[in-house]
Design a protein around this motif. Structure first.
Motif, short mmCIF file in Angstrom:
data_model
loop_
_atom_site.label_atom_id
_atom_site.label_comp_id
_atom_site.label_asym_id
_atom_site.label_seq_id
_atom_site.Cartn_x
_atom_site.Cartn_y
_atom_site.Cartn_z
N GLY A 63 7.50 18.40 9.39
CA GLY A 63 8.78 18.62 9.27
C GLY A 63 9.53 17.98 10.50
O GLY A 63 11.04 17.99 10.66
N SER A 64 8.78 17.24 11.44
CA SER A 64 9.29 16.75 12.72
C SER A 64 9.55 15.40 12.65
O SER A 64 9.19 14.54 11.62
N PRO A 65 10.69 14.75 13.25
CA PRO A 65 10.82 13.43 13.20
C PRO A 65 9.46 12.39 13.62
O PRO A 65 9.36 11.39 12.95
N GLN A 66 8.51 12.95 14.52
CA GLN A 66 7.59 12.43 14.85
C GLN A 66 6.59 12.17 13.66
O GLN A 66 5.76 11.33 13.55
N MET A 67 6.40 13.14 12.55
CA MET A 67 5.46 13.24 11.54
C MET A 67 6.07 12.01 10.74
O MET A 67 5.33 11.24 10.19
N GLN A 68 7.40 11.92 10.61
CA GLN A 68 8.05 10.92 9.54
C GLN A 68 7.60 9.48 10.29
O GLN A 68 7.25 8.58 9.52
N GLN A 69 7.77 9.48 11.60
CA GLN A 69 7.58 8.09 12.29
C GLN A 69 6.01 7.87 12.15
O GLN A 69 5.85 6.79 11.98
N ALA A 70 5.06 8.81 12.15
CA ALA A 70 3.55 8.43 12.08
C ALA A 70 3.41 8.24 10.79
O ALA A 70 2.73 6.89 10.45
N HIS A 71 3.84 8.53 9.64
CA HIS A 71 3.69 7.95 8.09
C HIS A 71 4.10 6.38 8.18
O HIS A 71 3.48 5.67 7.63
N GLU A 72 5.06 6.06 8.59
CA GLU A 72 5.93 4.66 8.79
C GLU A 72 4.76 3.88 9.36
O GLU A 72 4.68 2.78 9.01
N TRP A 73 4.51 4.32 10.39
CA TRP A 73 3.61 3.56 11.31
C TRP A 73 2.34 3.13 10.68
O TRP A 73 1.84 1.99 10.68
N ALA A 74 1.58 4.26 10.00
CA ALA A 74 0.47 3.91 9.73
C ALA A 74 0.54 3.09 8.32
O ALA A 74 -0.29 2.10 7.94
N VAL A 75 1.68 3.14 7.67
CA VAL A 75 1.65 2.18 6.42
C VAL A 75 1.98 0.77 6.90
O VAL A 75 1.36 0.03 6.12
N ALA A 76 2.92 0.81 7.83
CA ALA A 76 2.84 -0.64 8.52
C ALA A 76 1.51 -1.20 9.16
O ALA A 76 1.41 -2.23 9.02
N GLN A 77 0.83 -0.19 9.73
CA GLN A 77 -0.51 -0.70 10.40
C GLN A 77 -1.46 -1.29 9.32
O GLN A 77 -1.94 -2.24 9.47
N PHE A 78 -1.64 -0.34 8.26
CA PHE A 78 -2.50 -0.90 7.20
C PHE A 78 -2.12 -2.10 6.49
O PHE A 78 -2.99 -2.99 6.25
N GLN A 79 -0.83 -2.29 6.33
CA GLN A 79 -0.08 -3.44 5.59
C GLN A 79 -0.46 -4.62 6.26
O GLN A 79 -0.65 -5.89 5.90
N GLU A 80 -0.38 -4.36 7.85
CA GLU A 80 -0.47 -5.63 8.87
C GLU A 80 -2.05 -5.99 8.71
O GLU A 80 -2.52 -7.31 8.90
N TRP A 81 -3.01 -5.07 8.28
CA TRP A 81 -4.54 -5.52 7.90
C TRP A 81 -4.90 -6.09 6.61
O TRP A 81 -5.75 -6.41 6.09
N GLY A 82 -3.71 -6.23 5.61
CA GLY A 82 -3.75 -6.59 4.46
C GLY A 82 -4.28 -5.73 3.54
O GLY A 82 -4.80 -5.77 2.51
N ILE A 83 -4.09 -4.45 3.72
CA ILE A 83 -4.41 -3.25 2.99
C ILE A 83 -3.28 -2.50 2.28
O ILE A 83 -2.14 -2.15 2.89
N GLU A 84 -3.31 -2.56 0.93
CA GLU A 84 -2.09 -1.76 0.13
C GLU A 84 -2.02 -0.26 0.91
O GLU A 84 -3.01 0.32 0.91
N ALA A 85 -0.77 0.06 1.30
CA ALA A 85 -0.35 1.64 1.56
C ALA A 85 0.84 2.03 1.23
O ALA A 85 1.74 1.29 1.11
N ARG A 86 0.86 3.41 1.05
CA ARG A 86 2.15 4.04 0.73
C ARG A 86 2.26 5.40 1.10
O ARG A 86 1.24 5.96 1.51
N SER A 87 3.60 5.99 1.51
CA SER A 87 3.70 7.40 1.50
C SER A 87 3.84 8.12 0.12
O SER A 87 5.04 7.76 -0.39
N GLU A 88 3.42 9.23 -0.01
CA GLU A 88 3.45 9.87 -1.34
C GLU A 88 4.06 11.22 -1.07
O GLU A 88 3.60 12.06 -0.32
#
Length: 515
Positions: A56-81
């Motif tokens: 429920g914190s802004p940092q949790m949301q930021q972490a999800h966005e960061w992880a998706v971007a990091q996976f995509q940078e590695w060429g791995i499909e990612a999403r948040s559900e």
């Protein structure tokens, strides 16, 4: 029978050691993990750059966005559900100063979801929850709290952990201390019980009577370590003080010196916010609709930065995905990673995934979950799957013996009913395994404490875990057929009697939100 399984595993490990160097994928997994580890980078970005990840914190949301971007940078499909909603809350500063009978800045912080102080803070006397006499009632005493801060935790008679006493104290003084501590704790329990309030209701009764705030101290039995959980007040702040400073205020108040503090604890309610799981995948080529899964919870409590609970599990699984994408980009089966939300409030993210994707459960070859700290993996249970000793043994046989030599196994073991996210999948009949690690004083010093920070990570151990996990996932993906999911009836370890397989449970999808 268990001895037979142990011998079988030892034989598999021996013969596997002869052959594993011949597999170029395994060689490349080890080389990539050793020579190009991204663990320190990932740990810094997640723990130092984003920080704790309270649901429920802004940092949790930021972490999800960061992880998706990091996976995509590695060429791995990612999403948040999205799987639910939670009470949104944003932690601000906590500043606590004793101003009478002398001046000292105190070490403490507000609990999660604590209400805020007035702007600039508020000053007031600190008082102790009283020891009520036989003819006194809590309701008669309550008017005394108006305009004051109330201490509701038991005092500690020593700030030294037991291991420190064991090293230096005489046996007699150590025993005497434990007896005195037991008496103090028992007397405090009586004191609280005589209020007629539970641990949730007591802080609320005090705030309704006009208290300025609630002061607690949940010492974790280690130097400087306190556990930080959630507040139960709705209008005034609840803070946790270090053992040392809580003891100082308690002794001053108890002796009639009327300590006064100024407490400035700022936080912000942000309404109802969505909650997510982050999912990434490397698509299978031969059997894309069968899966091997990696699992770690992404959220944390926010006393520290959630480094070993569960930043290390998170960066481990991200690193394994990176390594596999680099050296095994076309797996036989689809490789999935789930970074789950709100594990700390009851495995909610993983339970939601299981409930929302029932069609996937029979198609999961195996799941590997890591949660309990920064140490090297030292225990793997078969979770009640009858043939787990055979396929886990074969897969582990391909891992360097320097990594597996300390791992104890329990086959077939009993299914885990809770504790971490693998249990959500075990309940659904998925061969889901906990990669249980050496604790490195986990429960005293980092589990849910203010000390769970980047500097506690043992990166060499996490790197070894990445090699172990990547090889196990590779082997599970390459398996010719789906492994056996036959289950044995669980045995109650205390009574020796048979019991039931753990039942699937639904998640809390609206957390901290008054219905």
């Amino acid at each position: 029978m268990k001895k037979h399984y142990a011998i079988t595993l030892a034989v598999l490990l021996f013969f596997g050691f002869q052959a594993k160097a011949q597999d170029p994928v395994i060689q490349n997994i080890i080389k990539e993990a050793e020579e190009n580890s991204q663990l320190k980078y990932l740990g810094h970005e997640l723990l130092d750059g984003i920080g704790p990840r309270l649901v429920g914190s802004p940092q949790m949301q930021q972490a999800h966005e960061w992880a998706v971007a990091q996976f995509q940078e590695w060429g791995i499909e990612a999403r948040s559900e999205q799987w639910g909603e939670w009470r949104g809350w944003d932690r601000g500063i906590t500043h606590i100063d004793m101003v009478e009978p002398w001046v000292r800045s105190l070490s403490g912080m507000q609990l999660a979801w604590s209400p805020s102080s007035p702007a600039g803070g508020a000053s007031g006397e600190v008082i102790i929850l009283p020891q009520l006499g036989d003819d006194e009632t809590f309701e008669d005493w309550l008017p005394n709290v108006k305009g004051k801060y109330v201490m509701i935790s038991a005092p500690q008679i020593t700030g030294r952990p037991d291991y420190n006493w064991e090293e230096f104290a005489t046996e007699e003084s150590f025993e005497k201390m434990k007896e005195e501590r037991g008496v103090v704790e028992a007397e405090w329990q009586v004191r609280v019980r005589r209020t007629g309030k539970g641990r949730r209701e007591l802080p609320q009764a005090l705030e309704e009577a006009g208290a300025l705030g609630i002061i607690t101290s949940y010492w974790s039995r280690g130097f400087g370590a306190n556990k930080i959980f959630s507040a139960y007040t709705k209008t005034v702040p609840t803070v946790d003080l270090s053992l040392e400073d809580y003891g100082l205020l308690f002794r001053l108040a108890e002796s009639g010196k009327k300590p006064i503090i100024n407490l400035n604890a700022q936080s912000k309610e942000t309404g109802v916010v969505p909650t997510f799981n982050t999912i990434a995948e490397i698509k299978g080529t031969e059997k894309p609709d069968e899966y091997v899964m990696l699992s770690a919870h992404f959220d944390s409590w926010d006393g520290g930065t959630g480094a070993t609970d569960n930043g290390t599990g998170t960066i481990l699984m991200m690193e394994v995905m990176r390594i596999l994408k680099e050296v095994y980009p076309n797996p036989k089966r689809t490789i999935l990673v789930g970074l789950w939300g709100s594990e700390e409030q009851g495995l909610n993210g993983s339970r939601a995934f299981v409930e929302d994707h029932p069609e996937m459960m029979p198609k999961i070859q195996a799941l590997f979950n890591q949660d309990n700290g920064t140490g090297r993996v030292v225990n793997i249970s078969g979770q009640g799957f009858v043939d787990s000793y055979e396929y886990l043994g074969r897969w582990m046989s391909k891992v360097p013996s320097t990594i597996t030599r300390e791992i104890e196994t329990d086959f077939p073991g009993n299914p885990g009913g809770g504790g971490s996210d693998y249990a959500s999948f075990v309940a659904a009949g998925v061969p889901a395994f906990s990669l249980s690690s050496l604790n490195w004083s986990y429960f005293n010093y980092t589990w849910h404490t203010n000390l769970d920070t980047y500097d506690k990570i043992v990166f060499e151990d996490v790197k070894n875990n990445a090699i172990l996990t990547a090889i196990m996932v590779y082997m599970a993906s390459e398996e010719d057929e789906m492994v056996s999911k036959e289950r044995r009836i669980p045995i109650n370890r205390r009574t020796g009697e048979p019991t039931d397989w753990p039942a699937m449970r639904s998640p809390t999808r609206k957390g901290g939100i008054e219905q």
